[in-house]
Write a protein that holds these residues in place. Sequence first.
Motif, PDB file in Angstrom:
ATOM      1  N   THR A  88       0.812  -1.215   0.000  1.00  0.00           N
ATOM      2  CA  THR A  88       0.000   0.000   0.000  1.00  0.00           C
ATOM      3  C   THR A  88       0.848   1.268   0.000  1.00  0.00           C
ATOM      4  OG1 THR A  88      -0.199  -0.121   2.427  1.00  0.00           O
ATOM      5  CG2 THR A  88      -1.973  -1.099   1.118  1.00  0.00           C
ATOM      6  N   SER A  89       2.129   1.145   0.377  1.00  0.00           N
ATOM      7  CA  SER A  89       3.005   2.322   0.397  1.00  0.00           C
ATOM      8  C   SER A  89       3.782   2.497  -0.903  1.00  0.00           C
ATOM      9  CB  SER A  89       4.008   2.213   1.552  1.00  0.00           C
ATOM     10  OG  SER A  89       4.938   1.155   1.312  1.00  0.00           O
ATOM     11  N   ASN A  90       3.777   1.437  -1.738  1.00  0.00           N
ATOM     12  CA  ASN A  90       4.453   1.466  -3.033  1.00  0.00           C
ATOM     13  C   ASN A  90       5.975   1.548  -2.940  1.00  0.00           C
ATOM     14  OD1 ASN A  90       2.132   1.226  -4.655  1.00  0.00           O
ATOM     15  ND2 ASN A  90       1.696   3.394  -4.418  1.00  0.00           N
ATOM     16  N   ARG A  91       6.548   1.210  -1.788  1.00  0.00           N
ATOM     17  CA  ARG A  91       8.001   1.024  -1.734  1.00  0.00           C
ATOM     18  C   ARG A  91       8.349  -0.293  -2.415  1.00  0.00           C
ATOM     19  NH1 ARG A  91       9.664   0.926   4.262  1.00  0.00           N
ATOM     20  NH2 ARG A  91       7.606  -0.016   4.454  1.00  0.00           N
ATOM     21  N   GLN A  92       9.550  -0.394  -2.943  1.00  0.00           N
ATOM     22  CA  GLN A  92       9.907  -1.599  -3.680  1.00  0.00           C
ATOM     23  C   GLN A  92      10.308  -2.760  -2.772  1.00  0.00           C
ATOM     24  OE1 GLN A  92      12.892  -0.678  -6.583  1.00  0.00           O
ATOM     25  NE2 GLN A  92      11.483   0.433  -7.913  1.00  0.00           N
ATOM     26  N   GLN A  93      10.896  -2.471  -1.622  1.00  0.00           N
ATOM     27  CA  GLN A  93      11.365  -3.543  -0.754  1.00  0.00           C
ATOM     28  C   GLN A  93      11.333  -3.116   0.699  1.00  0.00           C
ATOM     29  OE1 GLN A  93      15.311  -4.338  -2.211  1.00  0.00           O
ATOM     30  NE2 GLN A  93      16.181  -2.477  -1.352  1.00  0.00           N
ATOM     31  N   HIS A  94      11.296  -4.123   1.564  1.00  0.00           N
ATOM     32  CA  HIS A  94      11.296  -3.832   2.999  1.00  0.00           C
ATOM     33  C   HIS A  94      11.982  -4.980   3.730  1.00  0.00           C
ATOM     34  CE1 HIS A  94      10.203  -2.445   6.933  1.00  0.00           C
ATOM     35  NE2 HIS A  94       9.453  -3.518   7.175  1.00  0.00           N
ATOM     36  N   TYR A  95      12.962  -4.618   4.564  1.00  0.00           N
ATOM     37  CA  TYR A  95      13.664  -5.588   5.399  1.00  0.00           C
ATOM     38  C   TYR A  95      13.178  -5.403   6.835  1.00  0.00           C
ATOM     39  CZ  TYR A  95      16.746  -6.316   1.428  1.00  0.00           C
ATOM     40  OH  TYR A  95      17.238  -6.623   0.186  1.00  0.00           O
ATOM     41  N   MET A  96      12.733  -6.481   7.437  1.00  0.00           N
ATOM     42  CA  MET A  96      12.112  -6.385   8.746  1.00  0.00           C
ATOM     43  C   MET A  96      13.127  -6.567   9.873  1.00  0.00           C
ATOM     44  SD  MET A  96       8.533  -8.456   8.229  1.00  0.00           S
ATOM     45  CE  MET A  96       8.097  -8.096   9.952  1.00  0.00           C
ATOM     46  N   GLY A  97      12.885  -5.853  10.966  1.00  0.00           N
ATOM     47  CA  GLY A  97      13.618  -6.101  12.193  1.00  0.00           C
ATOM     48  C   GLY A  97      14.884  -5.289  12.369  1.00  0.00           C
ATOM     49  N   TRP A  98      15.162  -5.005  13.615  1.00  0.00           N
ATOM     50  CA  TRP A  98      16.392  -4.325  14.008  1.00  0.00           C
ATOM     51  C   TRP A  98      17.056  -5.167  15.089  1.00  0.00           C
ATOM     52  CZ3 TRP A  98      18.720  -0.123  11.988  1.00  0.00           C
ATOM     53  CH2 TRP A  98      19.803   0.408  12.705  1.00  0.00           C
ATOM     54  N   PRO A  99      18.324  -5.559  14.947  1.00  0.00           N
ATOM     55  CA  PRO A  99      19.349  -4.967  14.059  1.00  0.00           C
ATOM     56  C   PRO A  99      19.520  -5.675  12.722  1.00  0.00           C
ATOM     57  CG  PRO A  99      20.404  -6.418  15.622  1.00  0.00           C
ATOM     58  CD  PRO A  99      18.932  -6.457  15.945  1.00  0.00           C
ATOM     59  N   GLU A 100      18.603  -6.598  12.372  1.00  0.00           N
ATOM     60  CA  GLU A 100      18.784  -7.377  11.152  1.00  0.00           C
ATOM     61  C   GLU A 100      18.952  -6.511   9.911  1.00  0.00           C
ATOM     62  OE1 GLU A 100      17.100 -10.109  14.150  1.00  0.00           O
ATOM     63  OE2 GLU A 100      16.659  -8.052  13.521  1.00  0.00           O
ATOM     64  N   LYS A 101      18.122  -5.474   9.775  1.00  0.00           N
ATOM     65  CA  LYS A 101      18.233  -4.634   8.576  1.00  0.00           C
ATOM     66  C   LYS A 101      19.571  -3.889   8.544  1.00  0.00           C
ATOM     67  CE  LYS A 101      14.496  -2.369   9.378  1.00  0.00           C
ATOM     68  NZ  LYS A 101      13.370  -1.406   9.178  1.00  0.00           N
ATOM     69  N   LEU A 102      20.126  -3.610   9.728  1.00  0.00           N
ATOM     70  CA  LEU A 102      21.457  -2.995   9.786  1.00  0.00           C
ATOM     71  C   LEU A 102      22.515  -3.988   9.325  1.00  0.00           C
ATOM     72  CD1 LEU A 102      23.426  -0.737  10.592  1.00  0.00           C
ATOM     73  CD2 LEU A 102      23.374  -1.660  12.933  1.00  0.00           C
ATOM     74  N   PHE A 103      22.399  -5.247   9.758  1.00  0.00           N
ATOM     75  CA  PHE A 103      23.362  -6.274   9.349  1.00  0.00           C
ATOM     76  C   PHE A 103      23.338  -6.474   7.831  1.00  0.00           C
ATOM     77  CE2 PHE A 103      22.894  -8.459  13.745  1.00  0.00           C
ATOM     78  CZ  PHE A 103      23.733  -7.495  14.300  1.00  0.00           C
ATOM     79  N   VAL A 104      22.148  -6.370   7.240  1.00  0.00           N
ATOM     80  CA  VAL A 104      22.038  -6.508   5.788  1.00  0.00           C
ATOM     81  C   VAL A 104      22.882  -5.442   5.094  1.00  0.00           C
ATOM     82  CG1 VAL A 104      20.469  -6.217   3.822  1.00  0.00           C
ATOM     83  CG2 VAL A 104      19.800  -7.655   5.749  1.00  0.00           C
ATOM     84  N   ARG A 105      22.808  -4.217   5.576  1.00  0.00           N
ATOM     85  CA  ARG A 105      23.563  -3.126   4.968  1.00  0.00           C
ATOM     86  C   ARG A 105      25.067  -3.281   5.221  1.00  0.00           C
ATOM     87  NH1 ARG A 105      19.798   2.264   6.219  1.00  0.00           N
ATOM     88  NH2 ARG A 105      17.922   1.509   5.138  1.00  0.00           N
TER      89      ARG A 105
END
Length: 266
Positions: free
Chosen positions: A218-235
């Motif tokens: 509904t927000s039209n973003r292309q992607q979303h990574y859930m959770g902290w610190p997981e999304k930080l580890f991804v980066r």
Amino acid sequence: MKLQNKTVLLTGASGGIGRTVAKTLARQGAHLLLVGRRTDSLNTLLEELPGQHRAITADISSDEGRQLIATHCQESGGINLLINLAGTLDFSFFEYQSDATIEQIITTNLLSPMLLTRRLIPLLKTREEAAIINVGSTFGSIGHPGFASYCASKFGLRGFSEALCRELADTPIKVFYLAPRATDTSLNSTAVNDLNQALGNKTDSPQRVADALVELVTSNRQQHYMGWPEKLFVRINALFPGIVHSALVKKIPVIRKYTEHQLETK
């Protein structure tokens, strides 16, 4: 995309996350085509949902199953949204996994969603507003010991989503990628749950994943990574993989302990 009165095809509908996603979408006013391999589970789910929906008993890993799904979509007048949610995992060091298990993971998590999506793209193109959501994982960006085959399938799904999003940029179809972290479902063995507790990994509820999925589309973003610190580890892993590598290598003795315990209990 607003979900009210949109027709949604949901694979893996009878699983732990799938059931919750179905209920959340139904509350949003969507019309659901629910795909699963067990008729009884799908019928039970239908009874729990508000509104009118349809169940499709089919195995997405077979050509026959994918054709059956496509036929139902056509008979329903088309679909606005395809959600590739069906998935499987096996917690084990790669050298101990059987060929059949490896093949099942790659087929269920990657190949089958790709083939089903290819079959449904022409149908999605006929709608003024259409979308595809591929549900991946944090492990689609971070290679984690004990999950090599699962990571391979989710890395592939992430790459597929990225490329397909760009291929379809000049069509009505939008492509989204959702990456949950550890989630409390029956897919997790006791060993996986024990490992998450031992490593201090946070676990989300299926409802949180369902809410994130709705928010994404509904927000039209292309992607979303859930959770902290997981999304930080991804980066960090994308920019400085050596840091994450060193951190995970230090945890191998703990991970090996739980994989060996799972082998003993099989």
